[in-house]
Write an enzyme that holds these catalytic residues in place. Structure first.
Site, PDB file in Angstrom:
ATOM      1  CG  HIS A 141      -1.877   1.023   1.392  1.00 26.47           C
ATOM      2  ND1 HIS A 141      -1.588   2.301   1.795  1.00 26.47           N
ATOM      3  CD2 HIS A 141      -3.214   0.991   1.175  1.00 26.47           C
ATOM      4  CE1 HIS A 141      -2.705   3.019   1.818  1.00 26.47           C
ATOM      5  NE2 HIS A 141      -3.698   2.247   1.441  1.00 26.47           N
ATOM      6  CG  ASP A 218       0.678  -2.092   6.216  1.00 27.21           C
ATOM      7  OD1 ASP A 218      -0.283  -2.226   6.997  1.00 27.21           O
ATOM      8  OD2 ASP A 218       0.593  -1.477   5.132  1.00 27.21           O
ATOM      9  CD  GLN A 221      -6.948  -4.144   4.384  1.00 30.22           C
ATOM     10  OE1 GLN A 221      -7.873  -4.821   4.846  1.00 30.22           O
ATOM     11  NE2 GLN A 221      -7.142  -2.907   3.970  1.00 30.22           N
ATOM     12  CE  LYS A 244      -7.161   0.024   6.470  1.00 31.56           C
ATOM     13  NZ  LYS A 244      -8.042   0.486   5.404  1.00 31.56           N
ATOM     14  CB  CYS A 382      -3.643   3.417  -1.637  1.00 28.31           C
ATOM     15  SG  CYS A 382      -4.925   4.606  -1.336  1.00 28.31           S
TER      16      CYS A 382
END
Ligand code: C6P
Length: 424
Positions: A141, A218, A221, A244, A382
């Site tokens: 991302h 990261d 998600q 999220k 993104c």
């Protein structure tokens, strides 16, 4: 089961005996889901952009503002003590949720983006220089690409980008090649927001650590769809956003091993992050305050704790298994829609399916679906370097949460037939 879906109950330790999960039992907890849009029931399939919030989160935040609102760490009065206890309690909830060794390893930030910028900018301040290298991947991302690009541009360091296969999977073999004595950090997404690919993060951490290189993951998600144990992954940093994870916007987490965080200089100055200030000298506070300059999002942290407690009250193994089943069902249904081509196959995936359809622009797909009450995302997500690599400008993306039902997938597939009727 579709070979593209490989996570499953077994990967969350539940094995084949996992109990069935009934999404109808949780839908009442999310009032926003029970509404008509354009006169049709809502099928919310844009959970990768942001998840909906259970009542417990909304009530947790309003309780704070109605009863306890005060600034933290400063007051000598009761409300400030209560607010401080609630904020620090939220930190402990996050520590428990991701299995961090200590609460001071949990830094509250605005979200994943700020967490990664914090590490990147602190690295710049701690002497990143020409000749140093930062390793990212094509899957990232922009939030896990641009901050590193900025750090490289500011210092003359070099960005090394690990490629992917045509199927959209990370080229693991390439890590052996790009990790060298010049590598200062490896940054990698746990789950791709564009394709849903689950990367073998623990394996990459092991490869990097064999060479003494720290790794930032990261987890934007991942946290909502996989059990995340930062000690088991052994990563040095892990970033995620509250919104999220069924929590509010404006709050997120940077986890860092205490030793790694201690070694970094702060990136923002202000109240709370100092121990003492004179005209001549500033002494910084200890962790985690050193990285939390100014009044933080106190209510956001409280909302995040409410989300975590809500999730802890669910049978999460069953919820994950349900999400996996939904994804498998979606892949199966979408593959049968004429003209639809799924993007990204092969590696284990979770909760996200990306697709294109004949020559129809994904934005047009999204607009027609919206008219049918089906909310998805369309665009480059993104992830422009990834889209370039795949030779695409954009995809349509459906992303699932445990409150989604098979009928949401059916409505998506039926609405895609409508797209073909209108534009095909
Ligand atoms: N992805 C999506 O629709 P923030 O905006 O800081 O909460 O999260 C940024 C971010 C970082 N990494 C990954 C893997 C992400 O998916 C996101 C946010 C959203 O896919 C909005 S672009």
């Amino acid at each position: 089961m579709n070979p593209g879906v490989g996570l499953g109950a077994s990967s969350v330790g539940a094995g084949p005996r996992v109990r069935p999960f009934d999404p109808a039992s949780v839908v009442p907890d999310f009032p926003v889901l029970s509404q008509l849009v354009h006169g049709k029931p809502l099928s919310y399939l844009d959970n990768a952009a942001t998840t909906q919030k259970p009542l417990a989160v909304v009530e947790g935040i309003s309780h704070f503002y109605l009863h306890d609102n005060a600034n933290i760490h400063r007051g000598v009065h009761l409300l400030s003590e209560r607010a401080t206890a609630a904020y620090e309690g939220a930190r402990q909830a996050v520590q428990r949720f991701i299995n961090a060794r200590e609460a001071r390893e949990v830094v509250f930030v605005r979200g994943t983006t700020e967490a990664i910028n914090l590490v990147a900018q602190s690295l710049v301040r701690s002497g990143l220089k020409e000749g140093d290298e930062i390793v990212v991947s094509v899957l990232e991302h922009h939030s896990n690409f641009v901050p590193w690009k900025m750090a490289a541009e500011a210092t003359g360091a070099r960005l090394r980008v690990v490629p992917i296969t045509d199927a959209g999977d990370l080229r693991l073999d390439q890590y052996e090649r790009v990790l060298t004595s010049r590598t200062r950090i490896v940054a990698l997404g746990h789950v791709s927001n564009a394709l849903g690919t689950v990367n073998p993060v623990a394996e990459i951490v092991r490869l990097a650590h064999e060479r003494g290189i720290p790794v930032l993951i990261d987890g934007a998600q991942a946290v909502a769809h996989l059990p995340v144990d930062v000690q088991a992954i052994d990563c040095d940093f892990y970033a995620f956003s509250g919104h999220k994870l069924y929590g509010p916007t404006g709050i997120g987490v940077l986890y860092g091993k205490a030793g790694r965080l201690d070694a970094l200089p702060p990136w923002q100055g202000g109240g709370d992050m100092i121990r003492s200030v004179t005209l001549e000298r500033v002494d910084y506070n200890t962790l985690p305050a050193k990285f939390e300059a100014g009044t933080p999002d106190i209510a956001g942290a409280i909302g995040l704790e409410a989300a975590i407690r809500y999730l802890e009250g669910l049978d999460r193994a069953a919820a994950f298994a349900h999400e996996e089943e939904l994804l498998g069902y979606a892949i199966e249904r979408l593959e049968r829609v004429p003209g639809v081509r799924l993007v990204g196959r092969g590696a284990p995936r979770t909760s996200i399916v990306s697709f294109v359809m004949d020559e129809i622009h994904p934005h047009d797909i999204g607009t027609i679906l919206d008219g049918e009450g089906v909310a998805i995302r369309a665009g480059h997500h993104c992830c422009q370097p990834l889209m370039h690599r795949l030779g695409l400008g954009a995809t349509a993306r459906a992303s699932f949460a445990f409150y989604n039902r098979k009928e949401d997938v059916d409505r998506l597939a039926d609405a895609l037939d409508r797209v073909r009727e209108v534009l095909g």
